[in-house]
Design an enzyme around this catalytic site. Structure first.
Site, PDB file in Angstrom:
ATOM      1  N   GLU A  41       0.911  -1.393  -0.001  1.00 38.56           N
ATOM      2  CA  GLU A  41       0.125   0.111   0.334  1.00 38.56           C
ATOM      3  C   GLU A  41       0.838   1.450  -0.401  1.00 38.56           C
ATOM      4  OE1 GLU A  41      -3.543   1.565   2.498  1.00 38.56           O
ATOM      5  OE2 GLU A  41      -2.967  -0.707   3.056  1.00 38.56           O
ATOM      6  N   ASP A  70       8.732   6.082  -7.341  1.00 32.10           N
ATOM      7  CA  ASP A  70       7.234   6.967  -7.342  1.00 32.10           C
ATOM      8  C   ASP A  70       6.597   8.078  -8.387  1.00 32.10           C
ATOM      9  OD1 ASP A  70       4.513   6.212  -6.190  1.00 32.10           O
ATOM     10  OD2 ASP A  70       5.319   8.185  -5.312  1.00 32.10           O
ATOM     11  N   GLY A 154      -0.092   7.097 -19.722  1.00 32.98           N
ATOM     12  CA  GLY A 154      -0.739   8.199 -18.499  1.00 32.98           C
ATOM     13  C   GLY A 154      -1.170   9.191 -18.821  1.00 32.98           C
ATOM     14  N   LYS A 176      11.011  11.814 -24.872  1.00 36.15           N
ATOM     15  CA  LYS A 176      10.602  11.605 -24.058  1.00 36.15           C
ATOM     16  C   LYS A 176      11.703  11.419 -22.399  1.00 36.15           C
ATOM     17  CE  LYS A 176       7.022  10.140 -20.643  1.00 36.15           C
ATOM     18  NZ  LYS A 176       6.152   9.127 -20.527  1.00 36.15           N
TER      19      LYS A 176
HETATM   20  P1  ITT Z   1       4.147   0.662  -9.004  1.00 42.13           P
HETATM   21  O1  ITT Z   1       3.685   1.520  -8.037  1.00 42.13           O
HETATM   22  O2  ITT Z   1       4.081  -0.569  -9.856  1.00 42.13           O
HETATM   23  O3  ITT Z   1       5.622   0.911  -9.563  1.00 42.13           O
HETATM   24  P2  ITT Z   1       2.094   2.363 -11.003  1.00 42.13           P
HETATM   25  O4  ITT Z   1       1.281   3.008 -12.146  1.00 42.13           O
HETATM   26  O5  ITT Z   1       1.209   2.419  -9.951  1.00 42.13           O
HETATM   27  O6  ITT Z   1       2.925   1.600 -10.280  1.00 42.13           O
HETATM   28  P3  ITT Z   1       2.571   4.710  -9.042  1.00 42.13           P
HETATM   29  O7  ITT Z   1       2.059   5.194  -8.016  1.00 42.13           O
HETATM   30  O8  ITT Z   1       4.401   6.151  -9.150  1.00 42.13           O
HETATM   31  O9  ITT Z   1       2.775   4.084 -10.028  1.00 42.13           O
HETATM   32  O10 ITT Z   1       1.749   6.758  -9.802  1.00 42.13           O
HETATM   33  C1  ITT Z   1       2.109   7.183 -11.009  1.00 42.13           C
HETATM   34  C2  ITT Z   1       1.661   7.353 -11.638  1.00 42.13           C
HETATM   35  O11 ITT Z   1       1.994   9.331 -12.077  1.00 42.13           O
HETATM   36  C3  ITT Z   1       1.079   6.257 -13.230  1.00 42.13           C
HETATM   37  O12 ITT Z   1       0.517   5.714 -13.150  1.00 42.13           O
HETATM   38  C4  ITT Z   1       0.972   8.312 -14.077  1.00 42.13           C
HETATM   39  O13 ITT Z   1      -0.540   8.097 -14.050  1.00 42.13           O
HETATM   40  C5  ITT Z   1       1.250   8.876 -13.300  1.00 42.13           C
HETATM   41  N1  ITT Z   1       2.650   9.551 -14.576  1.00 42.13           N
HETATM   42  C6  ITT Z   1       4.134   9.009 -13.960  1.00 42.13           C
HETATM   43  N2  ITT Z   1       4.815   9.277 -14.983  1.00 42.13           N
HETATM   44  C7  ITT Z   1       4.535   9.158 -15.936  1.00 42.13           C
HETATM   45  C8  ITT Z   1       5.127   9.705 -17.108  1.00 42.13           C
HETATM   46  O14 ITT Z   1       5.771  10.107 -17.787  1.00 42.13           O
HETATM   47  N3  ITT Z   1       3.811   9.860 -17.720  1.00 42.13           N
HETATM   48  C9  ITT Z   1       2.371  10.114 -18.202  1.00 42.13           C
HETATM   49  N4  ITT Z   1       1.964  10.028 -16.491  1.00 42.13           N
HETATM   50  C10 ITT Z   1       2.703   9.439 -15.729  1.00 42.13           C
END
Ligand code: ITT
Length: 203
Positions: A41, A70, A154, A176
């Site tokens: 979590e 994160d 994302g 990127k």
């Molecule tokens: P892990 O925790 O398992 O690494 P997660 O996708 O849940 O996977 P996070 O909690 O760090 O990871 O959430 C990051 C979110 O932020 C991701 O799901 C996207 O919605 C956004 N995000 C992060 N980096 C991004 C990027 O390079 N481009 C677009 N959106 C991004």
């Protein structure tokens, strides 16, 4: 050769991070290698806390050094939201078009759609139970008036990057990597791995 686990459940992050760590003298294995690990979590209040929390957890479960990050989008007109809650914003099962609509509605309620914004990425490497390396990368931009582009993942379609005049979903993977929050954080990790960790660690 050193082996480390790339501790993320997000396949888009895996793709970007593997390219950023390419060619290093380290074998990076994904979580799929272990199968069925329940994710922790994410209770941290900051990107740094969550990166460390994830890296500690996966290092403990796998017995390997773990690299976790994160990341998320901070929108200034919304007081930094969705921030550390970016993945969960609007509900874990909501689609990105649904998340965008919700953000646009919040921006309209806050007085207009235009806002400065940034992506943030905090990376942590945990070996044993110690955070051995941590770094933060950011990229500054604005919220696009509408979603554009199909690359990336994302929130990329709504993140307008002024130096390119396009959203991060309209630039190539190479661009990127060169300009992004994740690129900056993982280049710092790469420099540290090459400069000290990989020279002093033998597994
Ligand atoms: P892990 O925790 O398992 O690494 P997660 O996708 O849940 O996977 P996070 O909690 O760090 O990871 O959430 C990051 C979110 O932020 C991701 O799901 C996207 O919605 C956004 N995000 C992060 N980096 C991004 C990027 O390079 N481009 C677009 N959106 C991004």
């Amino acid at each position: 050769m050193t082996t480390a686990v790339l501790a993320t459940t997000n396949p888009n992050k895996v793709r970007e991070i593997r390219a950023l760590l390419d060619g290093l003298d380290i074998e990076v294995v994904g979580l799929d290698h272990f199968g069925g690990i329940q994710p922790p979590e994410e209770t941290g209040a900051t990107f740094e806390e969550n990166a460390a929390l994830k890296a500690r957890y996966y290092a403990a479960v796998t017995g390997l050094p773990a690299i976790a990050e994160d990341s998320g989008l901070e929108i200034d007109a919304l007081g930094g939201k969705p921030g550390v809650g970016s993945a969960r914003f609007g509900g874990v099962d909501s689609s990105y078009p649904e998340k965008f609509e919700k953000l646009y509605a919040m921006l309209a309620a806050a007085g207009g759609r235009d806002s400065t914004a940034r992506f943030v990425c905090s990376v942590a490497l945990v070996d044993g139970d110690q955070v051995r390396f941590a770094a933060r990368g950011t990229v500054e931009g604005r919220i696009s008036p509408e979603p554009r582009g199909t690359h990336g993942f994302g929130y990329d379609p709504i993140f307008f990057y002024p130096p390119e005049g396009r959203t991060l979903a309209e630039v190539s993977d190479d661009v990127k990597r060169a300009v992004s929050h994740r690129g900056a954080a993982f280049r710092a990790l790469r420099t540290w791995l090459e400069g000290s960790y990989l020279n002093t660690t033998c597994r």
